[in-house]
Design a protein around this motif. Structure first.
Motif, mmCIF file in Angstrom:
data_model
loop_
_atom_site.group_PDB
_atom_site.id
_atom_site.type_symbol
_atom_site.label_atom_id
_atom_site.label_comp_id
_atom_site.label_asym_id
_atom_site.label_seq_id
_atom_site.Cartn_x
_atom_site.Cartn_y
_atom_site.Cartn_z
ATOM 1 N N TRP A 31 68.490 1.811 43.793
ATOM 2 C CA TRP A 31 70.008 2.024 44.473
ATOM 3 C C TRP A 31 69.921 1.324 45.850
ATOM 4 C CZ3 TRP A 31 72.546 4.785 48.114
ATOM 5 C CH2 TRP A 31 73.949 4.620 48.319
ATOM 6 N N LEU A 32 69.447 1.719 46.635
ATOM 7 C CA LEU A 32 69.359 0.928 48.146
ATOM 8 C C LEU A 32 69.170 -0.221 48.225
ATOM 9 C CD1 LEU A 32 67.491 4.137 49.910
ATOM 10 C CD2 LEU A 32 69.808 3.619 50.087
ATOM 11 N N PHE A 33 68.201 -0.834 47.224
ATOM 12 C CA PHE A 33 67.774 -2.205 47.241
ATOM 13 C C PHE A 33 68.782 -3.150 46.082
ATOM 14 C CE2 PHE A 33 64.323 -0.349 49.479
ATOM 15 C CZ PHE A 33 63.817 -1.151 50.252
ATOM 16 N N GLY A 34 69.552 -2.385 45.798
ATOM 17 C CA GLY A 34 70.309 -3.079 44.805
ATOM 18 C C GLY A 34 69.423 -3.601 43.616
ATOM 19 N N ASP A 35 68.424 -2.920 42.953
ATOM 20 C CA ASP A 35 67.651 -3.451 42.008
ATOM 21 C C ASP A 35 68.073 -2.666 40.760
ATOM 22 O OD1 ASP A 35 65.771 -4.958 40.803
ATOM 23 O OD2 ASP A 35 63.961 -3.452 41.488
ATOM 24 N N MET A 36 69.140 -2.600 40.341
ATOM 25 C CA MET A 36 69.494 -1.888 39.156
ATOM 26 C C MET A 36 70.129 -2.717 38.098
ATOM 27 S SD MET A 36 71.063 1.780 40.212
ATOM 28 C CE MET A 36 69.982 3.038 40.976
ATOM 29 N N GLY A 37 69.935 -4.272 38.296
ATOM 30 C CA GLY A 37 70.497 -5.051 37.434
ATOM 31 C C GLY A 37 71.980 -5.257 37.399
ATOM 32 N N ALA A 38 72.548 -6.012 36.622
ATOM 33 C CA ALA A 38 73.996 -6.459 36.592
ATOM 34 C C ALA A 38 75.066 -5.238 36.357
ATOM 35 C CB ALA A 38 74.449 -7.529 35.490
ATOM 36 N N ASN A 39 74.458 -4.086 35.812
ATOM 37 C CA ASN A 39 75.381 -2.788 35.217
ATOM 38 C C ASN A 39 74.642 -1.574 35.690
ATOM 39 O OD1 ASN A 39 76.915 -0.966 34.355
ATOM 40 N ND2 ASN A 39 77.123 -2.224 32.273
ATOM 41 N N PRO A 40 74.703 -1.373 37.157
ATOM 42 C CA PRO A 40 73.998 -0.083 37.782
ATOM 43 C C PRO A 40 74.582 1.022 37.014
ATOM 44 C CG PRO A 40 74.806 -1.595 39.519
ATOM 45 C CD PRO A 40 75.339 -2.150 38.283
ATOM 46 N N PRO A 41 75.544 1.339 36.738
ATOM 47 C CA PRO A 41 76.008 2.819 35.821
ATOM 48 C C PRO A 41 75.223 2.594 34.427
ATOM 49 C CG PRO A 41 77.975 1.715 36.843
ATOM 50 C CD PRO A 41 76.775 0.760 36.889
ATOM 51 N N GLU A 42 75.027 1.680 33.803
ATOM 52 C CA GLU A 42 74.445 1.688 32.350
ATOM 53 C C GLU A 42 72.893 1.763 32.758
ATOM 54 O OE1 GLU A 42 73.273 -2.156 30.119
ATOM 55 O OE2 GLU A 42 75.086 -1.165 28.847
ATOM 56 N N TYR A 43 72.429 1.296 33.919
ATOM 57 C CA TYR A 43 70.932 1.221 34.278
ATOM 58 C C TYR A 43 70.561 2.945 34.639
ATOM 59 C CZ TYR A 43 66.538 0.974 36.481
ATOM 60 O OH TYR A 43 65.306 0.876 37.038
ATOM 61 N N VAL A 44 71.637 3.596 35.068
ATOM 62 C CA VAL A 44 71.285 5.092 35.589
ATOM 63 C C VAL A 44 71.416 5.825 34.313
ATOM 64 C CG1 VAL A 44 72.253 6.970 36.664
ATOM 65 C CG2 VAL A 44 72.257 4.822 37.750
ATOM 66 N N VAL A 45 72.094 5.519 33.455
ATOM 67 C CA VAL A 45 72.263 6.167 32.135
ATOM 68 C C VAL A 45 71.077 6.084 31.293
ATOM 69 C CG1 VAL A 45 73.423 6.398 29.960
ATOM 70 C CG2 VAL A 45 74.759 6.343 32.008
ATOM 71 N N HIS A 46 70.683 4.706 31.020
ATOM 72 C CA HIS A 46 69.341 4.693 30.358
ATOM 73 C C HIS A 46 68.113 5.242 31.303
ATOM 74 C CE1 HIS A 46 71.216 1.263 28.166
ATOM 75 N NE2 HIS A 46 71.736 2.222 27.765
ATOM 76 N N PHE A 47 67.969 5.146 32.424
ATOM 77 C CA PHE A 47 66.893 5.510 33.213
ATOM 78 C C PHE A 47 66.543 6.972 33.072
ATOM 79 C CE2 PHE A 47 64.579 7.077 37.117
ATOM 80 C CZ PHE A 47 63.695 6.386 37.006
ATOM 81 N N THR A 48 67.948 7.613 33.223
ATOM 82 C CA THR A 48 67.851 9.269 33.132
ATOM 83 C C THR A 48 67.555 9.649 31.691
ATOM 84 O OG1 THR A 48 70.180 9.184 32.940
ATOM 85 C CG2 THR A 48 69.479 9.628 35.084
ATOM 86 N N GLY A 49 68.080 8.836 30.983
ATOM 87 C CA GLY A 49 67.550 9.483 29.262
ATOM 88 C C GLY A 49 66.315 9.136 28.946
ATOM 89 N N LEU A 50 65.652 7.974 29.250
ATOM 90 C CA LEU A 50 64.164 7.650 29.014
ATOM 91 C C LEU A 50 63.435 8.697 29.927
ATOM 92 C CD1 LEU A 50 62.338 5.533 27.648
ATOM 93 C CD2 LEU A 50 62.369 4.084 29.781
ATOM 94 N N THR A 51 63.919 9.111 30.968
ATOM 95 C CA THR A 51 62.879 9.929 32.018
ATOM 96 C C THR A 51 63.001 11.308 31.275
ATOM 97 O OG1 THR A 51 63.314 8.946 34.071
ATOM 98 C CG2 THR A 51 62.715 11.104 34.075
ATOM 99 N N GLY A 52 64.141 11.840 30.880
ATOM 100 C CA GLY A 52 64.365 13.024 30.201
ATOM 101 C C GLY A 52 63.377 13.153 28.835
ATOM 102 N N LEU A 53 63.348 12.174 28.051
ATOM 103 C CA LEU A 53 62.813 12.049 26.746
ATOM 104 C C LEU A 53 61.327 12.120 27.284
ATOM 105 C CD1 LEU A 53 62.980 12.261 23.647
ATOM 106 C CD2 LEU A 53 63.226 9.681 23.563
ATOM 107 N N THR A 54 60.796 11.246 27.901
ATOM 108 C CA THR A 54 59.403 11.205 28.168
ATOM 109 C C THR A 54 58.873 12.600 28.700
ATOM 110 O OG1 THR A 54 59.734 8.802 29.075
ATOM 111 C CG2 THR A 54 57.762 10.221 29.437
#
Length: 200
Positions: A31-54
């Protein structure tokens, strides 16, 4: 000798702590380096879900790891890993509701009615709530070991729903959800075979 074993368990618990906190640090840095792609909210949703499932699958894997190695550290750290999995899956749901749905409750309700993958994801999280609430050390004594043990088998149902949620949500590349499905199938098969062997 006992001191060495205690140190190994402590180190392993620190590793589990890193598994729980590490994704938050990664997310913050991105987030600090703006490295979440074109859609940061979607990135956060997918990242948290993938982390939780892992982390949820890792929690399940601790039981066969203990069976095969007989190292008590896996069982000591299993609750810790499970609570981290629950935390990240709660963050996944909250980020979806807030960042994707803007806390529009009628729309969220409509999405749950219409979208199958949303229902699977919500069901997976709901099943984890009683497990998280009964994760304290006295819970087996309060509930009775048999009831507590059967209750915590819901983690397999929750993981199955989570993997299904991920699979349905995927549109093109099924390599990652397929890997999750294979890992879950292996863990569930081990649990079934191990139960059959110990009943004989």
């Amino acid at each position: 000798m006992a001191s060495g074993k205690n140190q190994n368990v402590l180190l392993f618990r620190l590793v589990v702590l890193g598994c729980g906190l590490g994704p938050a640090i990664i997310l913050l840095v991105k987030w600090l380096f703006g490295d979440m792609g074109a859609n940061p909210p979607e990135y956060v949703v997918h990242f948290t879900g993938l982390t939780g499932l892992t982390l949820l699958l890792a929690t399940i894997a601790f039981s066969p790891a203990f069976r095969l190695s007989r190292w008590v550290g896996f069982m000591i750290a299993r609750r810790q890993m499970g609570l981290w999995a629950f935390f990240w899956l709660v963050m996944h749901m909250l980020s979806w509701m807030g960042l994707d749905q803007y806390w529009d409750w009628p729309w969220i309700y409509q999405e749950m009615l219409e979208l199958e993958y949303v229902r699977y994801g919500a069901g997976a999280l709901l099943l984890l709530i009683p497990l998280a609430l009964t994760s304290f050390s006295r819970a087996p004594a309060v509930l009775g070991w048999s009831a507590w043990h059967w209750l915590h088998r819901l983690v397999y149902v929750s993981a199955a729903l989570g993997v299904t949620h991920f699979w349905i949500l995927t549109r093109a590349d099924y390599l990652l959800p397929g890997t999750f499905a294979l890992v879950f199938a292996g863990l569930a098969s081990f649990r079934i075979l191990d139960g059959m062997i110990h009943r004989q």
